[in-house]
Design an enzyme around this catalytic site. Structure first.
Site, PDB file in Angstrom:
ATOM      1  N   ARG A  26       0.783  -1.231   0.000  1.00  0.00           N
ATOM      2  CA  ARG A  26       0.000   0.000   0.000  1.00  0.00           C
ATOM      3  C   ARG A  26       0.825   1.297   0.000  1.00  0.00           C
ATOM      4  O   ARG A  26       0.258   2.380   0.057  1.00  0.00           O
ATOM      5  CB  ARG A  26      -1.003   0.035   1.164  1.00  0.00           C
ATOM      6  N   ASP A  27       2.145   1.197  -0.118  1.00  0.00           N
ATOM      7  CA  ASP A  27       2.931   2.425  -0.253  1.00  0.00           C
ATOM      8  C   ASP A  27       4.196   2.168  -1.066  1.00  0.00           C
ATOM      9  O   ASP A  27       5.300   2.568  -0.677  1.00  0.00           O
ATOM     10  CB  ASP A  27       3.286   2.988   1.123  1.00  0.00           C
TER      11      ASP A  27
END
Length: 255
Positions: free
Chosen positions: A70-71
């Site tokens: 997610r990043d």
């Protein structure tokens, strides 16, 4: 982090507390990040090959365990040298299929994930049921940035803390690769905020324009990562399996 074990994921060597009771996580020191190499404007073909082989291998491992990073972004890809190997780091916002369920059910994940121009479009329009394909969009945009000469982000975006950052990123996406339609992004019909019926429709640029120095097969790979419909994106396992072939094609410049 204690559960993860893969050559392309940074290892947590210790977790302890300091004299003030603060949690301290200890990792091996890495002198570089992909962001620093991009900032130097000298991303070699050797680094692209090594870095993205490692990245997709690590993502295949994570996704195989149902974990969404997610990043994914250049500053979270650590490098042992200017030519690799590369390590995925910073799992502070990751989603785990068991450990995260108390706070984030699979169909109600948080939307404030990803950073600036690497954010996937589904999070910008309210899809809380996103899956591991979220990371593949980010990896695809990073790959485009690294193979452009000079290295240039595909989309423009303000910092997350700035007002209008989401709208600015959306407009940049639409202006760059075209405004999606119900036919090109059917899953978005069920999003909280469907991205249709905008006051202006942008035709976007062709991938031939955006990646003029890359051959047709290389552009085809990118389009299978940076596409609105998440179900059409290649998985990390698919890319990893064929990446040695893909990267040779990808870096083959057109004459």
């Amino acid at each position: 982090m204690q559960q993860l074990s893969h050559d392309s994921i940074i290892k947590l060597t210790d977790a302890t507390r300091d004299q003030d009771g603060r949690l301290v996580l200890v990792f091996p020191f890495m002198p570089l990040t992909l962001a620093k190499i991009i900032g130097s404007m000298s991303v070699s073909q050797e680094l692209v090959h090594a870095c993205f082989c490692d990245l997709f291998s690590g993502l295949a491992y994570l996704h195989g365990h149902g974990i969404i990073h997610r990043d994914i972004k250049p500053s979270n890809i650590l490098l042992a040298s200017p030519t690799g190997p590369a390590y995925i780091s910073d799992f502070g916002t990751s989603w785990h299929p068991q450990l995260s369920l108390v706070d984030e059910p699979a169909d109600h994940k948080v939307l404030e994930v990803g950073t600036t121009c690497y954010r996937a479009p589904e999070t910008l329009f309210g899809n809380r049921s996103y899956d591991t394909s979220l990371d593949m969009w980010a990896a695809g945009t990073m790959l485009v940035e690294c193979i452009r000469k000079p290295p240039t982000p595909l989309f423009e975006s303000r910092e997350t803390s700035e007002d209008g950052n989401q709208l600015g990123l959306i407009l940049s996406m639409f202006k760059t690769i075209g405004t999606p339609t119900k036919e090109t992004w059917p899953e978005a019909l069920n999003f909280t905020t469907p991205p249709f019926d905008w006051y202006q429709v942008f035709p976007g640029h062709s991938w031939e324009e955006l990646l003029s120095e890359v051959g047709e097969n290389g552009r085809d790979l990118v389009t299978k990562l940076v596409c609105f419909e998440s179900g059409n994106r290649l998985t990390a396992a698919q890319v990893r399996k064929c990446f040695v072939c893909f990267i040779g094609i990808l870096l083959m410049r057109t004459v």
